[in-house]
Design a protein around this motif. Structure first.
Motif, mmCIF file in Angstrom:
data_model
loop_
_atom_site.group_PDB
_atom_site.id
_atom_site.type_symbol
_atom_site.label_atom_id
_atom_site.label_comp_id
_atom_site.label_asym_id
_atom_site.label_seq_id
_atom_site.Cartn_x
_atom_site.Cartn_y
_atom_site.Cartn_z
ATOM 1 N N VAL A 1 -70.099 -54.706 -3.330
ATOM 2 C CA VAL A 1 -70.697 -53.531 -3.971
ATOM 3 C C VAL A 1 -71.479 -52.737 -2.920
ATOM 4 C CG1 VAL A 1 -72.174 -52.710 -5.865
ATOM 5 C CG2 VAL A 1 -70.969 -54.893 -6.086
ATOM 6 N N GLU A 2 -71.125 -51.474 -2.773
ATOM 7 C CA GLU A 2 -71.831 -50.604 -1.819
ATOM 8 C C GLU A 2 -72.402 -49.405 -2.566
ATOM 9 O OE1 GLU A 2 -68.694 -51.094 1.921
ATOM 10 O OE2 GLU A 2 -68.559 -49.377 0.600
ATOM 11 N N HIS A 3 -73.656 -49.059 -2.272
ATOM 12 C CA HIS A 3 -74.239 -47.834 -2.829
ATOM 13 C C HIS A 3 -74.761 -46.981 -1.680
ATOM 14 C CE1 HIS A 3 -75.210 -49.309 -7.211
ATOM 15 N NE2 HIS A 3 -73.952 -49.455 -6.889
ATOM 16 N N SER A 4 -74.499 -45.688 -1.742
ATOM 17 C CA SER A 4 -75.081 -44.779 -0.758
ATOM 18 C C SER A 4 -75.958 -43.801 -1.527
ATOM 19 C CB SER A 4 -73.974 -44.049 -0.006
ATOM 20 O OG SER A 4 -74.534 -43.409 1.109
ATOM 21 N N PHE A 5 -77.282 -43.944 -1.351
ATOM 22 C CA PHE A 5 -78.241 -43.153 -2.137
ATOM 23 C C PHE A 5 -78.465 -41.776 -1.507
ATOM 24 C CE2 PHE A 5 -79.440 -47.681 -2.627
ATOM 25 C CZ PHE A 5 -79.184 -47.810 -3.985
ATOM 26 N N LEU A 6 -78.890 -40.824 -2.328
ATOM 27 C CA LEU A 6 -79.160 -39.473 -1.814
ATOM 28 C C LEU A 6 -80.376 -39.484 -0.898
ATOM 29 C CD1 LEU A 6 -78.566 -37.345 -5.028
ATOM 30 C CD2 LEU A 6 -77.073 -37.580 -3.044
ATOM 31 N N GLU A 7 -81.367 -40.300 -1.284
ATOM 32 C CA GLU A 7 -82.580 -40.380 -0.469
ATOM 33 C C GLU A 7 -82.760 -41.806 0.040
ATOM 34 O OE1 GLU A 7 -85.752 -38.615 -2.684
ATOM 35 O OE2 GLU A 7 -84.558 -36.812 -3.003
ATOM 36 N N SER A 8 -83.782 -41.987 0.900
ATOM 37 C CA SER A 8 -83.976 -43.304 1.536
ATOM 38 C C SER A 8 -84.629 -44.287 0.575
ATOM 39 C CB SER A 8 -84.848 -43.148 2.774
ATOM 40 O OG SER A 8 -84.359 -42.115 3.560
ATOM 41 N N THR A 9 -83.995 -44.539 -0.544
ATOM 42 C CA THR A 9 -84.601 -45.403 -1.557
ATOM 43 C C THR A 9 -84.053 -46.828 -1.494
ATOM 44 O OG1 THR A 9 -82.976 -44.511 -3.076
ATOM 45 C CG2 THR A 9 -85.190 -43.617 -3.254
ATOM 46 N N PHE B 1 -77.724 -46.296 2.812
ATOM 47 C CA PHE B 1 -76.482 -47.004 2.493
ATOM 48 C C PHE B 1 -76.774 -48.494 2.390
ATOM 49 C CE2 PHE B 1 -72.714 -49.377 3.878
ATOM 50 C CZ PHE B 1 -71.814 -48.932 2.930
ATOM 51 N N ASN B 2 -76.465 -49.080 1.243
ATOM 52 C CA ASN B 2 -76.814 -50.490 1.031
ATOM 53 C C ASN B 2 -75.671 -51.304 0.429
ATOM 54 O OD1 ASN B 2 -80.315 -50.257 0.001
ATOM 55 N ND2 ASN B 2 -79.396 -50.311 1.995
ATOM 56 N N TYR B 3 -75.606 -52.563 0.879
ATOM 57 C CA TYR B 3 -74.807 -53.547 0.148
ATOM 58 C C TYR B 3 -75.676 -54.003 -1.015
ATOM 59 C CZ TYR B 3 -71.871 -53.952 4.326
ATOM 60 O OH TYR B 3 -71.045 -53.714 5.376
ATOM 61 N N ILE B 4 -75.137 -53.929 -2.201
ATOM 62 C CA ILE B 4 -75.885 -54.321 -3.392
ATOM 63 C C ILE B 4 -75.439 -55.735 -3.778
ATOM 64 C CG2 ILE B 4 -76.296 -53.754 -5.833
ATOM 65 C CD1 ILE B 4 -77.348 -51.589 -3.880
ATOM 66 N N ASN B 5 -76.400 -56.608 -4.005
ATOM 67 C CA ASN B 5 -76.059 -57.947 -4.469
ATOM 68 C C ASN B 5 -76.239 -57.984 -5.988
ATOM 69 O OD1 ASN B 5 -75.933 -60.605 -5.198
ATOM 70 N ND2 ASN B 5 -77.273 -61.376 -3.579
ATOM 71 N N PRO B 6 -75.141 -57.944 -6.732
ATOM 72 C CA PRO B 6 -75.277 -57.931 -8.194
ATOM 73 C C PRO B 6 -75.530 -59.330 -8.755
ATOM 74 C CG PRO B 6 -72.961 -57.852 -7.597
ATOM 75 C CD PRO B 6 -73.728 -57.941 -6.303
ATOM 76 N N ASP B 7 -75.465 -60.351 -7.873
ATOM 77 C CA ASP B 7 -75.452 -61.728 -8.364
ATOM 78 C C ASP B 7 -76.815 -62.401 -8.391
ATOM 79 O OD1 ASP B 7 -72.737 -61.432 -8.544
ATOM 80 O OD2 ASP B 7 -72.340 -62.315 -6.585
ATOM 81 N N PHE B 8 -77.750 -61.993 -7.518
ATOM 82 C CA PHE B 8 -79.031 -62.720 -7.441
ATOM 83 C C PHE B 8 -79.989 -62.291 -8.550
ATOM 84 C CE2 PHE B 8 -83.439 -62.607 -5.489
ATOM 85 C CZ PHE B 8 -83.775 -63.863 -5.962
#
Ligand SMILES: NC(=O)c1ccc[n+]([C@@H]2O[C@H](COP(=O)([O-])OP(=O)(O)OC[C@H]3O[C@@H](n4cnc5c(N)ncnc54)[C@H](O)[C@@H]3O)[C@@H](O)[C@H]2O)c1
Length: 409
Positions: free
Chosen positions: A284-292, A299-306
């Motif tokens: 899962v990858e998310h690229s946010f509009l701002e540095s959130t 740009f972040n790898y999202i861990n949906p499992d933890f």
């Protein structure tokens, strides 16, 4: 703060589902309590839910209350549950306090820093029929449970060699870590490597028998010296070897939020088996509009499992993931235990609770002092080794289990 990131949201959800009643939260001073109470994220996820703060959030931050948790525990009815999420070196004192006051306990890892203390906790808890769980949440990751089942059913072969990595973000160096993560107290192997040692034991049922850890020192922003990196090797009872790379240095600007993985090889007859877990990038990858994102990244790898707070059919958001499931498992255990013994005489109740505790120990899903105190021996061995430039330390599981440097044999 693990209370913010995992424990309180999990307990809030269990409260609204009816398993948990009133919640009290103690801290050394009012600062973390204010942070918990004023968090927009928690308020949005758990509308209308609250806890009693000890000390009160009106107290100036400079006022310290190191002993107040004792009074709060003393004020509880017998056999409620206390979650201990203090700095490592305070766990023993706090857990023993809970047991002396007749309370069930869930303690974050590591339970304690000495094997002998784990044994004392196990005995004190069993005597009174009290549950003590240790929150090794990686055990509840579905991939760990699947691997354990495959190993148990002999689909993989015998574990022979493996490699694990867990590298926490660079920004940890400028956090409160710089005050306590110093060479004489701890190191990356002890802090995070131990998760994967526990996991390999959990999957295979093997016990660690030798440990060697080499560290690389560095300075924190405040000048304190700590081990920033470590490479450890653990030998298991069947001769298998696991190498562990750990550190505080995953780049803040990378997709994160940290680096973690486990690969294990197994010997079969005429062939080998393998498991390969990428515990960082879970697709899962998310690229946010701002540095959130993590550490202010986009740009972040999202861990949906933890652990995630997600929309659900109720109000606010609900926690999902193995972090929540791990806490829920221990809370449900105590809830079920107390439900079962509610109408029993005191002696029937004690005997039934002891029976249940032994069953949980044997089952080995929830970590308990009885089924996971090899972790304390691994920590003792690792500290001996890293402070002696990677010298091997052996773990003796004889009548008085202990760790000692191999050269001192
Ligand atoms: N993956 C994991 O399992 C995991 C992750 C993070 C932390 N942890 C463990 O959780 C524990 C806490 O770590 P953290 O990162 O949340 O640390 P932290 O420093 O952010 O929080 C520790 C808390 O303990 C409180 N405290 C200290 N002394 C106290 C006292 N005498 N009475 C009452 N409260 C007191 C402080 O006020 C603070 O809120 C450690 O044992 C750590 O190893 C486990």
């Amino acid at each position: 703060m693990i209370t913010y990131d995992l424990i309180l949201p999990s307990v809030y959800h269990l409260q609204r589902m009816g398993t948990v009643g009133n919640i009290n939260v103690c801290a050394l001073d009012s600062a973390p309590l204010k942070q918990l109470k004023s968090s927009p994220e928690l308020a949005e996820a758990f509308p209308g839910q609250d806890f009693r703060a000890f000390p009160s959030i009106q107290e100036p931050v400079e006022h310290k209350f190191p002993e107040q948790y004792r009074e709060v525990i003393a004020g509880l009815k017998p056999r409620q549950m206390v979650v201990v999420a203090l700095p490592d070196q305070l766990h023993y004192k706090a857990v023993m306090e809970c047991l002396n006051r007749d309370q069930h306990v869930l303690c974050v890892k590591p339970l304690v820093l000495k094997y002998e203390e784990a044994v004392q906790i196990e005995k004190a808890a069993f005597k009174k029929g009290l549950f003590v769980g240790v929150e090794y949440h990686k055990r509840f990751d579905r991939r760990s449970l699947i691997a354990r089942r495959s190993y148990e059913s002999k689909k993989l072969g015998k574990f022979i060699v493996g490699e694990a990595k867990l590298i926490e973000p660079y920004f940890y160096r400028s956090s409160n870590f710089q005050n306590w993560f110093t060479c004489e107290n701890t190191d990356p192997f002890v802090y995070i490597g131990c998760h994967y040692v526990d996991l390999v034991c959990f999957i295979t049922g093997l016990k660690p028998v030798e440990v060697s850890v080499s560290g690389i020192k560095g300075r924190f922003p405040n000048g304190n010296q700590g081990y920033m990196w470590s490479i450890g090797k653990v030998r298991f009872g069947n001769g298998a070897l696991l190498s562990l790379t750990n550190g505080l240095g995953y780049p803040d600007r990378a997709a994160g939020s940290n680096e973690q993985c486990l690969q294990m090889y197994f010997e079969g007859t005429g062939e080998t088996g393998m498991i390969n877990h990428d515990d960082q990038f879970r697709g899962v990858e998310h690229s946010f509009l701002e540095s959130t994102g993590c550490a202010g990244s986009c740009f972040n790898y999202i861990n949906p499992d933890f652990f995630r707070l997600v929309p659900w059919e109720g109000e606010g958001f609900k926690p999902v993931g193995y972090g929540f499931e791990s806490i829920a498992a221990s809370v449900a255990t105590v809830f079920q235990m107390e439900g079962e013994v509610r109408k029993m005489t005191p002696s029937e109740s004690l005997s039934r609770r002891r029976q249940m505790i032994r069953k949980i120990d044997k089952q080995g899903i929830i970590a308990t002092p009885a089924n996971s105190s090899y972790n304390e021996l691994v920590v003792e061995a690792a500290r001996l080794s890293i402070l002696n430039d990677g010298e091997w330390a052996a773990i003796d599981y004889g009548p008085n289990p202990s760790a000692r440097l191999r050269r001192s044999r």
